[in-house]
Design a protein around this motif. Structure first.
Motif: not given
Length: 202
Positions: A58-59, A64-68, A87-92
């Motif tokens: 999130v945030g 950053v992480a999704r784009s990387a 944060e287990r379900d935060d869609m990382a």
């Protein structure tokens, strides 16, 4: 996620740099911060670097992480156990995950893994991480590149504080600033790469 592993073990990341990105787990109110975060992630991927970050989805952190990941960067997330539960379900995005016992160990693991550091806007944790790298670089303890990515003057108050520290005689006057400031994502990644060469990390 790609599976948890023990803290302190470093995964090979090819010829690129392992860049630890410090940034917020909230989006905040700065107009350009998510755009910049996405650009940083994309550049890490297209330039062949690995992202090391705080593991959230999130945030600013998640952007950053999704784009990387989308642009081919290996991603390693480092998170303390209590935040992992929250944060287990935060869609990382898909990533290698390192779970630590607390925040202190998290920071140590990220520092141990990183060839260089890049900071976008964030909260108290981001400021803590930035100040620790500044301090370690100033003291010459395993110095590594640190680049602050300026987004809508976010870092101006911190820079004023650091200038005050020097002006009041609490640092060696002849010591250069142990970081650089970049105005846009491309300049930030270029500065990380250039400084890494100077520090002998490429």
């Amino acid at each position: 996620m790609a599976g948890d592993r023990e803290p302190g073990t470093v995964t090979e990341h090819g010829g690129g740099l392992a860049v630890a990105v410090f940034c917020g787990a909230r989006t905040g109110h700065l107009p350009r911060v998510i755009e910049y975060a996405q650009d940083v992630g994309a550049l890490l991927g297209t330039r062949g670097h690995r992202l090391v970050y705080g593991a959230g989805g999130v945030g600013v952190m998640g952007a950053v992480a999704r784009s990387a990941r989308r642009h081919g960067a290996p991603v390693t997330g480092v998170i303390p156990r209590f935040l992992r539960e929250l944060e287990r379900d935060d869609m990382a995005p898909e990533q290698e995950l390192v779970v630590t016992e607390d925040m202190f160990e998290r920071k140590k693991v990220m520092f141990d893994m990183a060839d260089a550091f890049l900071a976008l806007p964030g909260g108290y944790g981001t400021l803590d991480e930035v100040i620790e790298v500044v301090s370690l670089n100033y003291l010459g303890r395993n110095p590594r590149p640190l680049v602050l990515l300026g987004v809508d003057d976010f870092w101006t108050p911190l820079l004023s504080t650091l200038t005050a520290v020097q002006d009041c005689g609490y640092t060696r006057d002849s010591t250069p600033a142990p970081f650089e400031i970049a105005d846009d994502p491309a300049a930030a990644i270029a500065a990380v790469e250039k400084m890494s060469g100077l520090y002998g990390r490429q």
